[in-house]
Design an enzyme around this catalytic site. Structure first.
Site, short mmCIF file in Angstrom:
data_model
loop_
_atom_site.label_atom_id
_atom_site.label_comp_id
_atom_site.label_asym_id
_atom_site.label_seq_id
_atom_site.Cartn_x
_atom_site.Cartn_y
_atom_site.Cartn_z
N GLU A 144 0.79 -1.42 0.04
CA GLU A 144 -0.13 0.05 -0.14
C GLU A 144 0.88 1.15 -0.23
O GLU A 144 0.73 2.17 1.03
CB GLU A 144 -0.97 -0.02 1.38
CG GLU A 144 -1.72 -1.18 1.58
CD GLU A 144 -2.57 -1.35 2.73
OE1 GLU A 144 -2.16 -0.51 3.57
OE2 GLU A 144 -3.43 -2.25 2.78
N CYS A 182 -2.23 33.35 11.37
CA CYS A 182 -2.09 33.46 12.64
C CYS A 182 -1.91 32.62 13.74
O CYS A 182 -2.79 32.46 14.70
CB CYS A 182 -3.41 34.27 13.01
SG CYS A 182 -3.31 35.63 14.52
#
Length: 419
Positions: free
Chosen positions: A277, A347
């Site tokens: 995978e 921020c």
């Protein structure tokens, strides 16, 4: 950085993706911009298929690494199957033309509706991660008058040389079934009329840079398979998971062939399909994040470059303290170079993409943040109401927009104002 070599290289003083100049892509599509190389993805997939030549196998791309529909369609065309962890990823695979019969469904917390949809779609296998999930799947299957194909995902209790947040096979991990209880759960599965046990699976972690833990887990999984088959159970496949590392800085991870040799050696001559995978290993080095310098901000302690990309576009440095290479798209004279920290406009003090990088740049220049093909766009956020970036796929000298830039209207479309 691996991504600079080959498909991302300088031509006549400008950094290019294949035959496309990145500054031209920025002018056409804007920034921030994810840019992917089709050739890099194709070559990476070929490295896995070559490494498994002569062995019955299936390569299931880990969709979580990058779920863009165009990339899924490309990989489906190359013959890849898919490893999913949500029903949303399943729908992406199906809409991209992927074959449900080549899909394995991992995830430690599959909801009932997700099990129903995946079962109705006819996926290849559910990687079951607990007894509770096995019982839920059995009940769902009986209600739908189906029989669900399952593999038991085993937790091998192995420590790996990777970041703790992406280590998945240690004793305290939430993933998988304890190996000590696996054989009892095999017997439980065999007694349930709604499930059909066809395999065993494991996954020890992501961004692995040596084969030791991977090989040890593979040997343990094969040994368990031998004990299970000795009880008369006919398994069809063993899923050795993903986690194959790439080079971000100075790592020297094994090649896909070296990882796969460890799995093949553990499997030996057994007549079982070998499944893997890979996610990052297929797309990680195939992508960059193109960003523009908004401001040069010198302070007594730090020279800052403030970028139009930040943690909303690339979460890995904030989340894992991950290192990504940075390259000037059009390098200036060496005497203009200085050492900078690179930050975005979000921020948060953690919104720093790189530190202590020596670059020759000015405000308005473009930078390429390397090796962003995996866990860049797929982890992107709209925090601070920042629309998500566009994505482009390059094939030779052709660049195709595969995700348009999000707009503020897109961000607000699902919200409702009070009367």
């Amino acid at each position: 950085m691996a991504a600079v070599d080959g498909v991302f290289q300088y031509r006549e003083g400008r950094l290019c993706a294949e035959a496309c100049a990145l500054d031209a892509l920025a002018a056409q599509f804007g920034t921030p911009l994810y840019v992917y190389s089709q050739r890099a993805i194709t070559d990476a997939h070929a490295a896995f298929t070559d490494g498994l030549a002569g062995t019955s196998h299936r390569i299931c791309y880990a969709v979580k690494a990058n779920a863009n529909l165009a990339l899924l369609r490309l990989l489906a065309g190359l013959g890849a199957g898919f490893d999913i962890v949500s029903v949303g990823e399943l729908e992406r695979v199906l809409r991209a033309g992927g074959d449900a019969r080549r899909v394995v469904f991992s995830s430690v917390g599959k909801r009932e509706d997700e099990l129903q949809r995946a079962l109705a779609a006819g996926i290849h296998c559910f990687n079951v991660e607990s007894e509770a999930e096995l019982l839920r799947l059995n009940a769902v299957s009986l209600e739908m008058q189906r029989r669900a194909p399952v593999a038991l995902r085993i937790n091998p209790r192995l420590e790996t040389n990777t970041h703790p947040y992406i280590s998945t096979g240690h004793a305290r991990a939430k993933f998988g079934i304890e190996a000590a209880t696996a054989e009892a759960l095999v017997q439980r599965a065999l007694a349930l009329p709604g499930v059909r046990l066809i395999g065993l699976a494991c996954h020890v972690g992501s961004q692995l840079t040596d084969t030791d833990a991977y090989a040890e887990a593979a040997r343990a999984l094969v040994a368990l398979a031998d004990r299970v088959e000795a009880q008369g159970v006919a398994l069809e496949h063993l899923d050795f998971g993903g986690g194959f590392g790439i080079r971000y800085r100075d790592e020297t991870p094994p090649s896909p062939a070296e990882f796969l040799a460890a799995a093949r050696a553990a499997l030996g001559s057994r007549k079982l399909t070998l499944m893997v995978e890979p996610g990052r290993a297929l797309v990680g080095a195939a992508g960059i994040l193109l960003t523009r310098i908004e401001y040069v901000k010198p302070t007594p302690d730090v020279n800052w470059l403030i970028l139009d990309a930040g943690m909303t576009e690339l979460m890995r440095p904030t989340l894992y303290n991950a290192w990504h290479g940075v390259r000037e798209v059009a390098p200036r004279a060496a005497e203009e170079a200085a050492v900078y920290d690179l930050a975005g406009a979000v921020c948060e003090s953690a919104d720093v993409l790189a530190r202590d990088r020596r670059l020759a740049v000015r405000a308005g220049d473009l930078l390429a943040i390397m090796d962003c093909g995996a866990y860049g766009a797929s982890m992107a956020l709209s925090y601070n109401s920042r629309p998500r970036a566009a994505e482009v796929l390059v094939n030779g000298g052709e660049a195709r927009l595969i995700r348009r830039r999000e707009t503020l209207d897109d961000l607000l479309a699902a919200e409702m104002s009070p009367d």
